[in-house]
Design a protein around this motif. Structure first.
Motif, PDB file in Angstrom:
ATOM      1  N   SER A  38       0.823  -1.210   0.000  1.00  0.00           N
ATOM      2  CA  SER A  38       0.000   0.000   0.000  1.00  0.00           C
ATOM      3  C   SER A  38       0.858   1.261   0.000  1.00  0.00           C
ATOM      4  CB  SER A  38      -0.918  -0.012   1.223  1.00  0.00           C
ATOM      5  OG  SER A  38      -1.616   1.184   1.344  1.00  0.00           O
ATOM      6  N   ALA A  39       1.960   1.234   0.714  1.00  0.00           N
ATOM      7  CA  ALA A  39       2.841   2.404   0.800  1.00  0.00           C
ATOM      8  C   ALA A  39       3.710   2.585  -0.441  1.00  0.00           C
ATOM      9  CB  ALA A  39       3.730   2.296   2.033  1.00  0.00           C
ATOM     10  N   ASN A  40       4.180   1.489  -1.024  1.00  0.00           N
ATOM     11  CA  ASN A  40       5.128   1.571  -2.135  1.00  0.00           C
ATOM     12  C   ASN A  40       4.497   1.467  -3.527  1.00  0.00           C
ATOM     13  OD1 ASN A  40       7.836   1.740  -0.792  1.00  0.00           O
ATOM     14  ND2 ASN A  40       6.947  -0.019   0.267  1.00  0.00           N
ATOM     15  N   TYR A  41       3.365   0.828  -3.618  1.00  0.00           N
ATOM     16  CA  TYR A  41       2.652   0.678  -4.890  1.00  0.00           C
ATOM     17  C   TYR A  41       1.170   0.984  -4.691  1.00  0.00           C
ATOM     18  CZ  TYR A  41       6.915  -1.696  -6.323  1.00  0.00           C
ATOM     19  OH  TYR A  41       8.214  -1.990  -6.594  1.00  0.00           O
ATOM     20  N   PRO A  42       0.839   2.210  -4.272  1.00  0.00           N
ATOM     21  CA  PRO A  42      -0.559   2.506  -3.921  1.00  0.00           C
ATOM     22  C   PRO A  42      -1.529   2.372  -5.093  1.00  0.00           C
ATOM     23  CG  PRO A  42       0.738   4.523  -3.964  1.00  0.00           C
ATOM     24  CD  PRO A  42       1.696   3.376  -4.111  1.00  0.00           C
ATOM     25  N   LEU A  43      -1.124   2.786  -6.269  1.00  0.00           N
ATOM     26  CA  LEU A  43      -2.021   2.705  -7.424  1.00  0.00           C
ATOM     27  C   LEU A  43      -2.375   1.245  -7.735  1.00  0.00           C
ATOM     28  CD1 LEU A  43      -3.352   4.656  -9.447  1.00  0.00           C
ATOM     29  CD2 LEU A  43      -1.394   4.302 -10.934  1.00  0.00           C
ATOM     30  N   GLU A  44      -1.385   0.403  -7.785  1.00  0.00           N
ATOM     31  CA  GLU A  44      -1.595  -1.011  -8.067  1.00  0.00           C
ATOM     32  C   GLU A  44      -2.350  -1.692  -6.930  1.00  0.00           C
ATOM     33  OE1 GLU A  44       1.240   0.627  -8.325  1.00  0.00           O
ATOM     34  OE2 GLU A  44       1.916   0.404 -10.387  1.00  0.00           O
ATOM     35  N   PHE A  45      -1.985  -1.352  -5.688  1.00  0.00           N
ATOM     36  CA  PHE A  45      -2.623  -1.954  -4.521  1.00  0.00           C
ATOM     37  C   PHE A  45      -4.120  -1.648  -4.498  1.00  0.00           C
ATOM     38  CE2 PHE A  45      -4.228  -1.483  -0.203  1.00  0.00           C
ATOM     39  CZ  PHE A  45      -4.005  -2.759   0.292  1.00  0.00           C
TER      40      PHE A  45
END
Length: 160
Positions: A38-45
């Motif tokens: 969630s912190a590093n890949y928010p768009l994908e998450f």
């Protein structure tokens, strides 16, 4: 005899405690991985989370609010641009057609498969091409969600 009962009880308590600790570790590990994604890949998450929970309206609302809090843009559904599930387009999340309440994945898949290469030209064009897949409930749900906004009609015009 009393010592035996106490020892047996103690063993069960220890096994139960160890079992709980193992579950707690596993859950904390999954939580840490989820937080990292969630912190590093928010768009994908959030795109994945929205697609997975697209059947639950409350979860979809909660995720969309979380996206807004993080500065992620969620575009409204479009009859010509949306797919069945949520997807990433130009650093934005595009709302999936199957997440619209009252419309299932089967109907959405059929409408997308039936979509012409240039997209639907008008509301009438959409209806004519999909008359076998849609009913009043589907049209009402899509209209209320703003799926047909790109045709320039107001929601009231289409609903009446």
């Amino acid at each position: 005899m009393d010592d035996y009962i106490v020892q047996t009880t103690t063993i069960f308590i220890r096994l139960d405690h160890e079992s709980d600790s193992g579950k707690a570790y596993a859950y904390s590990h999954i939580t840490a991985q989820t937080a990292w994604l969630s912190a590093n890949y928010p768009l994908e998450f959030f795109t994945a989370a929205l697609t997975i929970d697209s059947d639950n309206t409350d979860d979809v609302r909660r995720y969309i609010l979380a996206c807004k809090d993080r500065g992620l843009q969620v575009l409204p559904p479009s009859i010509n641009k949306s797919k069945t599930g949520f997807e990433i387009v130009d650093d934005c999340i595009v709302f999936g057609l199957s997440a619209i309440k009252g419309v299932g994945k089967t109907v959405s898949n059929n409408i997308i498969k039936n979509r012409p290469k240039g997209g639907y030209k008008s509301f009438g064009h959409f209806v004519v091409r999909n008359v076998q897949y849609i009913n009043k409930k589907v049209l009402d749900s899509y209209t209320k969600a703003g799926v047909f906004a790109e045709f320039g009609y107001s929601k009231n015009t289409i609903l009446n």
